[in-house]
Structure formats: structure tokens, C-alpha cells
Motif scaffolding. Structure first.
Motif, PDB file in Angstrom:
ATOM      1  N   PRO A 207       9.568  -5.025 -11.072  1.00  0.00           N
ATOM      2  CA  PRO A 207       9.892  -3.938 -10.844  1.00  0.00           C
ATOM      3  C   PRO A 207       8.856  -2.841 -10.503  1.00  0.00           C
ATOM      4  CG  PRO A 207      11.680  -4.581 -12.289  1.00  0.00           C
ATOM      5  CD  PRO A 207      10.288  -5.680 -12.322  1.00  0.00           C
ATOM      6  N   ARG A 208       8.705  -1.992  -9.687  1.00  0.00           N
ATOM      7  CA  ARG A 208       7.804  -1.160  -9.680  1.00  0.00           C
ATOM      8  C   ARG A 208       7.520  -0.482 -10.718  1.00  0.00           C
ATOM      9  NH1 ARG A 208       5.648   2.050  -5.085  1.00  0.00           N
ATOM     10  NH2 ARG A 208       7.325   0.935  -3.690  1.00  0.00           N
ATOM     11  N   GLU A 209       8.418   0.034 -11.438  1.00  0.00           N
ATOM     12  CA  GLU A 209       8.197   0.848 -12.557  1.00  0.00           C
ATOM     13  C   GLU A 209       7.299   0.260 -13.650  1.00  0.00           C
ATOM     14  OE1 GLU A 209      12.358  -0.341 -13.124  1.00  0.00           O
ATOM     15  OE2 GLU A 209      11.185  -0.021 -11.534  1.00  0.00           O
ATOM     16  N   PHE A 210       7.411  -0.853 -14.028  1.00  0.00           N
ATOM     17  CA  PHE A 210       6.743  -1.942 -14.889  1.00  0.00           C
ATOM     18  C   PHE A 210       5.478  -2.219 -14.169  1.00  0.00           C
ATOM     19  CE2 PHE A 210      11.012  -2.588 -16.101  1.00  0.00           C
ATOM     20  CZ  PHE A 210      11.137  -2.288 -17.451  1.00  0.00           C
ATOM     21  N   ALA A 211       5.182  -2.641 -13.002  1.00  0.00           N
ATOM     22  CA  ALA A 211       4.000  -2.856 -12.612  1.00  0.00           C
ATOM     23  C   ALA A 211       2.991  -1.795 -12.543  1.00  0.00           C
ATOM     24  CB  ALA A 211       4.205  -3.587 -11.241  1.00  0.00           C
ATOM     25  N   GLU A 212       3.393  -0.952 -12.111  1.00  0.00           N
ATOM     26  CA  GLU A 212       2.523   0.555 -11.971  1.00  0.00           C
ATOM     27  C   GLU A 212       1.695   0.847 -13.101  1.00  0.00           C
ATOM     28  OE1 GLU A 212       4.049   2.648  -7.895  1.00  0.00           O
ATOM     29  OE2 GLU A 212       4.739   3.365  -9.857  1.00  0.00           O
ATOM     30  N   ARG A 213       2.348   0.476 -14.468  1.00  0.00           N
ATOM     31  CA  ARG A 213       1.638   0.855 -15.682  1.00  0.00           C
ATOM     32  C   ARG A 213       0.212   0.004 -15.889  1.00  0.00           C
ATOM     33  NH1 ARG A 213       6.742  -0.491 -19.628  1.00  0.00           N
ATOM     34  NH2 ARG A 213       8.248   0.592 -18.699  1.00  0.00           N
ATOM     35  N   TYR A 214       0.223  -0.925 -15.155  1.00  0.00           N
ATOM     36  CA  TYR A 214      -0.920  -1.922 -15.171  1.00  0.00           C
ATOM     37  C   TYR A 214      -1.767  -1.979 -14.124  1.00  0.00           C
ATOM     38  CZ  TYR A 214       1.812  -2.986 -19.131  1.00  0.00           C
ATOM     39  OH  TYR A 214       2.772  -2.743 -20.307  1.00  0.00           O
ATOM     40  N   LEU A 215      -1.530  -1.230 -12.885  1.00  0.00           N
ATOM     41  CA  LEU A 215      -2.483  -1.554 -11.806  1.00  0.00           C
ATOM     42  C   LEU A 215      -3.436  -0.459 -12.000  1.00  0.00           C
ATOM     43  CD1 LEU A 215       0.137  -1.396  -8.899  1.00  0.00           C
ATOM     44  CD2 LEU A 215      -1.058  -3.159  -9.532  1.00  0.00           C
ATOM     45  N   PRO A 217      -6.117   2.828 -10.930  1.00  0.00           N
ATOM     46  CA  PRO A 217      -5.584   4.097 -10.484  1.00  0.00           C
ATOM     47  C   PRO A 217      -5.782   4.034  -8.801  1.00  0.00           C
ATOM     48  CG  PRO A 217      -7.161   4.332 -12.291  1.00  0.00           C
ATOM     49  CD  PRO A 217      -7.129   3.076 -12.061  1.00  0.00           C
ATOM     50  N   ASP A 218      -6.577   3.135  -8.296  1.00  0.00           N
ATOM     51  CA  ASP A 218      -6.814   3.154  -6.876  1.00  0.00           C
ATOM     52  C   ASP A 218      -6.006   2.128  -5.907  1.00  0.00           C
ATOM     53  OD1 ASP A 218      -8.235   0.994  -8.115  1.00  0.00           O
ATOM     54  OD2 ASP A 218      -9.734   1.104  -6.494  1.00  0.00           O
ATOM     55  N   ALA A 219      -5.111   1.523  -6.801  1.00  0.00           N
ATOM     56  CA  ALA A 219      -4.407   0.570  -6.370  1.00  0.00           C
ATOM     57  C   ALA A 219      -2.822   0.809  -6.148  1.00  0.00           C
ATOM     58  CB  ALA A 219      -4.624  -0.771  -6.970  1.00  0.00           C
ATOM     59  N   SER A 220      -2.294   0.312  -5.128  1.00  0.00           N
ATOM     60  CA  SER A 220      -0.695   0.819  -4.884  1.00  0.00           C
ATOM     61  C   SER A 220       0.028  -0.647  -5.283  1.00  0.00           C
ATOM     62  CB  SER A 220      -0.408   1.165  -3.434  1.00  0.00           C
ATOM     63  OG  SER A 220      -0.315  -0.004  -2.547  1.00  0.00           O
ATOM     64  N   TYR A 221       1.573  -0.189  -5.807  1.00  0.00           N
ATOM     65  CA  TYR A 221       2.208  -1.259  -5.827  1.00  0.00           C
ATOM     66  C   TYR A 221       2.334  -2.075  -4.505  1.00  0.00           C
ATOM     67  CZ  TYR A 221       6.880  -3.630  -6.865  1.00  0.00           C
ATOM     68  OH  TYR A 221       7.805  -4.521  -7.280  1.00  0.00           O
ATOM     69  N   ARG A 244     -10.649  -8.550  -7.017  1.00  0.00           N
ATOM     70  CA  ARG A 244      -9.723  -7.180  -7.142  1.00  0.00           C
ATOM     71  C   ARG A 244      -8.527  -7.960  -6.880  1.00  0.00           C
ATOM     72  NH1 ARG A 244      -8.950  -1.928  -6.299  1.00  0.00           N
ATOM     73  NH2 ARG A 244      -7.104  -1.243  -5.096  1.00  0.00           N
ATOM     74  N   GLU A 245      -8.386  -8.791  -5.808  1.00  0.00           N
ATOM     75  CA  GLU A 245      -6.887  -9.407  -5.831  1.00  0.00           C
ATOM     76  C   GLU A 245      -6.375 -10.078  -7.195  1.00  0.00           C
ATOM     77  OE1 GLU A 245      -6.614 -10.524  -1.033  1.00  0.00           O
ATOM     78  OE2 GLU A 245      -8.191 -11.740  -2.422  1.00  0.00           O
ATOM     79  N   PHE A 246      -7.233 -10.530  -8.004  1.00  0.00           N
ATOM     80  CA  PHE A 246      -6.968 -11.238  -9.214  1.00  0.00           C
ATOM     81  C   PHE A 246      -6.702 -10.415 -10.282  1.00  0.00           C
ATOM     82  CE2 PHE A 246      -8.826 -15.341  -7.772  1.00  0.00           C
ATOM     83  CZ  PHE A 246      -7.743 -16.276  -8.174  1.00  0.00           C
ATOM     84  N   GLU A 247      -7.457  -9.202 -10.097  1.00  0.00           N
ATOM     85  CA  GLU A 247      -7.054  -7.899 -10.906  1.00  0.00           C
ATOM     86  C   GLU A 247      -5.598  -7.584 -10.853  1.00  0.00           C
ATOM     87  OE1 GLU A 247      -8.905  -3.595 -12.296  1.00  0.00           O
ATOM     88  OE2 GLU A 247      -9.613  -4.369 -10.556  1.00  0.00           O
ATOM     89  N   LEU A 248      -5.369  -7.512  -9.419  1.00  0.00           N
ATOM     90  CA  LEU A 248      -3.998  -6.750  -9.213  1.00  0.00           C
ATOM     91  C   LEU A 248      -2.873  -7.776  -9.496  1.00  0.00           C
ATOM     92  CD1 LEU A 248      -4.395  -5.015  -5.709  1.00  0.00           C
ATOM     93  CD2 LEU A 248      -4.887  -4.066  -8.098  1.00  0.00           C
ATOM     94  N   LEU A 249      -3.286  -9.055  -9.293  1.00  0.00           N
ATOM     95  CA  LEU A 249      -2.154 -10.189  -9.791  1.00  0.00           C
ATOM     96  C   LEU A 249      -2.150 -10.064 -11.410  1.00  0.00           C
ATOM     97  CD1 LEU A 249      -3.017 -12.980  -7.695  1.00  0.00           C
ATOM     98  CD2 LEU A 249      -1.257 -11.774  -7.392  1.00  0.00           C
ATOM     99  N   ALA A 250      -2.971  -9.882 -12.170  1.00  0.00           N
ATOM    100  CA  ALA A 250      -3.036  -9.839 -13.506  1.00  0.00           C
ATOM    101  C   ALA A 250      -2.207  -8.719 -13.990  1.00  0.00           C
ATOM    102  CB  ALA A 250      -4.527  -9.879 -14.034  1.00  0.00           C
ATOM    103  N   ALA A 251      -2.312  -7.425 -13.195  1.00  0.00           N
ATOM    104  CA  ALA A 251      -1.395  -6.379 -13.323  1.00  0.00           C
ATOM    105  C   ALA A 251       0.119  -6.718 -13.108  1.00  0.00           C
ATOM    106  CB  ALA A 251      -1.925  -5.071 -12.479  1.00  0.00           C
ATOM    107  N   LEU A 252       0.315  -7.385 -12.177  1.00  0.00           N
ATOM    108  CA  LEU A 252       1.686  -7.669 -11.722  1.00  0.00           C
ATOM    109  C   LEU A 252       2.351  -8.796 -12.690  1.00  0.00           C
ATOM    110  CD1 LEU A 252       1.746  -8.560  -7.764  1.00  0.00           C
ATOM    111  CD2 LEU A 252       2.412  -6.208  -8.944  1.00  0.00           C
TER     112      LEU A 252
END
Length: 482
Positions: A207-215, A217-221, A244-252
Motif C-alpha cells: 500500500p502507498r502509505e507503507f511504501a512511501e516511508r522508504y522511497l 525523496p525524489d521518487a514517487s510511488y 535506481r530501479e533496484f533502490e526503488l524495488l528495495a523500498a517497495l
């Protein structure tokens, strides 16, 4: 607590590096449970994927002993299971699985009075995975035409609709069911409750509210959710991912763990409300870990690095109030540990178990090493070739067994093709430098230790793939296994 309840909660695909309680952990509830109970900081799975790792959890044996692996995808009935021992000991036995491997189809129902499929709104033998997972409307219509009228058409339609509208992979349905069950339960017997939550498994869609904690600052859900998540296509080079894509996947991925932590909070609250928390041995552990770009992989196949083997392992209640324990332990140690916690004799299960009890009253000596096995590629290079056409030589090399021995300081991995890896994990915890050629003496020493271990027990005599329904096959393909 003479006959405690037992709850075993598997966080499917949760790796230790992201869940060991710390200031940056996405799982504060798990940290709180660990603070009041016992956290095993160096816990390792016996295998890097669901089927063999759960078979070890259920039987207390290593993959070579229980025989469930990529070449033989079923837990045969020759070994006793934890659920059978608890059932025979007078326990009510209930399981809820959100992973298609952990069903009666693959032999995991033995001993459970109830084993529910979390992806079905109404429990049914007809699994309509190919309807739910079809990507295009016409494909859905064709699949529904072929399968909808098997069994009860109304039940099938409800299950399809539920899967189309569900916001997660079964966590909400599972937790809500447990909450209702605990409120309405009037049995005098204690219970064994097994739960498999699959949310951290790829695809990561928290869910967005959990993912955005770890993304960052310059990335969107939305940007993160657009990244392709297809492990087998990544393996064969059908597409690539940048840093960068792996960084975002790790955040998800961390967002999935955070969302799942909220379910742990609800489970604890439900047990407290039912007056059962203080009478319950509550276990939380991972069945295996995950590679999110680590070691050149996405997902959890084809290697035995600690990213796939180091898992969270926390026990609360029943004498487990000792804080952190840093000795080497294995997930199959759960079997003798829970038998001790419940005071069950279960001689047949104890005799077959290769684990060591971690119960505070146990006298089992600590481990000096842990072991892991990957006995058959899943999917095989032939299956990858059938899907993608030509595949690179690197992928063909995956058609091998892998076995590993790990001490506190060193680790050795050997492939069935003779390839060897040796790591000084005390100095190189990320396993970046293979020192097999530079340290032949230590490599040979650990190779002998692995051979001695393999020769110390009877191996299962199993072979051949196991038939499965079309719905199961489709669901497993969606999870990246086929």
C-alpha cells in the motif's frame, strides 16, 4: 503454562538484513515482540525457496532427507510432521496458507484439521488462478469459459471476483479470519495455528502509505510501481534494471514488510483480546530471504548466499524471554523446540528430526555450523528456454545442485558441476570475494566438513515431477517459480 497454544507465523521471503530489530527496521511490532521474547540473530534457512524450506519446518529435516525440491515438488508421507504430532497430542490444528506450494496438493495438509487457502474467499478444490492472473480481458473470458463451471459455478465466480478486487495477496483476509476465529472459539483444547503471509514475495506491491516511508525523496510511488518485476525474465537478460530501479524495488520490499508488521500487531491484539497471549508460544520467522539485485539476481532462486538464507526468527512466551541469542541456529530447529515447549513426547518426530531444541530448558549443544541445500533448479533451464527461446550460458549453469556449510567466520558453497565458493563472512558479510582459489586449505577443510555432514544421515529416494492442477501451475508461474 502447562499446555500452551502455539502460533507459527511465516513471513514468506523475509530476509534477516531487513527484519532484525534495529532503529531502521520496518517492523516495529516484530522488534517489540523480540524485546519481550527471544530473537535469534543468526538464524538460517535450510533452502532458498518455499517448498523445501517449509518441508524442513514441518519435518525438522534437511532437503536431502525429506526429498521435497525442484525435481520432486511434494512432501511425501514417509516423515512425520509437526501438525501430526500436535494433533496426536490433543491440539486443535489450523493452518492458513497464502503460498500455493503450501497446500494439500503438495503434501502439506497432513495433521491439520483445517488448512485454508488464503487466496480463496470461499474454500474450494477448484483453483481459478489462470482466470485471475490473465492479463487481458479476452484471456480472462477464455479461461473463465474453460474453468468456471468446474465444481460450483457460484463459488468459482465469487473467488474470481474476490481476487480481482483484493488489495493484497491474502494478508487482510487471513488476519481477519484469525480475529473472528479467536473471538468465536470455545474449544477447551490448546491450538497449533500456522500462518503463511506471502506479501514480501515478488511482485512487491505494498500500500502507498507503507511504501512511501522508504522511497527516496525524489521518487514517487507511481514510478516505483511501474518497474517491471519478472525475476525469470531478468535472469535470462530479457530486460535490465539500473541502480535506481533496484533502490526503488528495495523500498517497495521494505514497504511490504512494514505492511505485514501491522498484521503482526493485529494478531497480537487478537490473542490478547481472547485472553490467549500469555498462554501462547508465538513464533515469527522467515522461510527464506530474497535477492533484490544482490549477487546479480532478482528473487530467490539459483544461489545460496546469505541474502537468501539469513532469516528473522523470534519466539515469545513459554519461557522465551531471554532477549537476543547470537548462536548459529536453523529454522528446522523449530520442530524439537516446539515439542519441548508443548511438552509433547512425539518420539517418531523427534527421532527423525535433525534440529536442536532452542528451548531454555533444553540441553542440546549449540551448533558450530549450519547447512543449506538447493537440490533442483526451479524453474529449470529447460523451462526457461521453453518460455524465452535462447538463454545465455550463465543461465544454463544454473542446472546444478548447490550445497553450503557456514560457520560463524567462514562459508563454503559447492555446485554439482564442481564450482566452489569460499567466503570469510566475518570480514566479508556481503559475500563479495570468492577466496576458493586463494585459500585452498580452508576450502578443502570445509568441503570435507560438508561431505561428512552429507554422509551422516539417510537421504530420501525420490525422483520425478509431481502433477499439479492448471490453476496451481498458473499461480506458481505468476510467482516466478515456473
Amino acid at each position: 503454562m502447562s499446555r500452551p497454544n502455539v502460533v507459527v507465523t511465516v513471513l514468506d521471503t523475509a530476509r534477516g538484513r531487513d527484519t532484525v530489530p534495529a532503529a531502521a527496521s520496518p517492523m516495529p511490532t516484530l522488534s517489540s515482540i523480540a524485546d519481550d521474547g527471544t530473537e535469534f540473530t543468526r538464524a538460517f534457512s535450510t533452502a532458498p525457496w518455499t517448498l523445501p524450506s517449509h518441508a524442513s519446518l514441518f519435518t525438522g529435516t534437511y532437503p536431502s532427507r525429506h526429498g521435497a525440491h525442484g525435481g520432486h515438488t511434494v512432501l511425501d508421507g514417509s516423515l512425520r510432521t509437526l501438525a501430526e504430532a500436535f494433533r496426536d497430542g490433543g491440539y486443535e490444528t489450523v493452518g492458513l496458507s497464502n503460498n500455493t506450494w503450501i497446500t494439500e496438493e503438495f503434501g502439506f495438509d497432513r495433521g491439520f484439521g483445517t488448512l485454508r487457502r488464503g487466496w480463496q474467499y470461499v474454500q474450494s478444490d477448484v483453483d481459478l488462478g489462470e482466470v485471475v492472473r490473465a492479463e487481458h480481458p479476452m484471456a480472462k473470458i477464455r479461461a473463465a469459459r474453460d474453468r468456471l463451471f468446474e465444481g460450483n459455478p457460484l463459488v468459482n465466480a465469487v473467488n474470481v471476483l474476490y481476487n480481482e478486487l483484493a488489495d493484497d495477496e491474502g494478508a487482510e483476509r487471513t488476519t481477519a479470519w484469525v480475529e473472528r476465529w479467536l473471538r468465536g472459539r470455545d474449544e477447551d483444547a490448546p491450538f497449533l495455528l500456522f500462518l503463511n503471509y506471502i506479501e514480501p514475495h515478488i511482485e512487491y506491491r505494498p500500500p502507498r502509505e507503507f511504501a512511501e516511508r522508504y522511497l527516496p525523496p525524489d521518487a514517487s510511488y507511481e514510478e516505483a510501481m511501474r518497474i517491471r518485476q519478472d525475476p525469470r525474465a531478468y535472469d535470462v537478460g530479457a530486460y535490465s534494471l539500473d541502480e535506481r530501479e533496484f533502490e526503488l524495488l528495495a523500498a517497495l520490499y521494505r514497504g511490504e514488510l512494514a505492511a505485514l508488521d501491522a498484521h503482526l500487531a493485529r494478531l497480537r491484539a487478537a490473542l490478547v483480546a481472547a485472553g490467549e497471549w500469555e498462554e501462547t508460544v508465538f513464533v515469527v520467522l522467515g522461510d527464506h530471504g530474497e535477492n533484490v539485485g544482490d549477487h546479480g539476481f532478482l528473487g530467490h532462486q539459483y544461489d545460496l548466499h546469505d541474502t537468501l538464507l539469513h532469516v528473522p526468527f523470534v519466539i515469545h512466551g513459554g519461557g522465551f524471554r531471554g532477549g537476543r541469542r547470537d548462536e548459529l541456529v536453523q529454522t528446522l530447529d523449530l520442530v524439537p523446540t516446539l515439542l519441548d515447549a508443548a511438552g509433547l513426547a512425539a518420539p517418531e518426530l523427534r527421532d527423525q528430526a535433525q534440529g536442536r531444541s532452542l528451548h531454555p530448558t533444553a540441553s542440546d549443544p549449540p551448533r558450530s555450523a549450519v547447512f543449506a541445500e538447493y537440490l533442483g533448479p526451479q524453474p529449470s533451464p529447460e523451462a526457461l528456454e521453453a518460455r524465452f527461446g535462447s538463454i545465455p550460458d550463465r543461465v544454463r549453469a544454473f542446472d546444478r545442485t548447490l550445497r553450503a556449510v557456514r560457520t560463524a567466520e567462514e562459508k563454503y558453497i559447492r555446485g554439482g558441476d564442481g564450482t566452489e565458493w569460499f567466503y570469510r563472512v566475518d570480514e566479508d558479510p556481503e559475500e563479495t570475494a570468492n577466496l576458493a582459489a586463494e585459500a585452498p586449505g580452508r576450502t578443502r577443510s570445509l568441503a570435507r566438513r560438508l561431505d561428512d555432514w552429507l554422509g551422516s544421515f539417510e537421504h530420501a529416494e525420490v525422483a520425478g515431477e509431481v502433477s499439479m492442477s492448471a490453476g496451481t501451475r498458473e499461480r506458481l508461474a505468476d510467482l516466478g517459480y515456473l
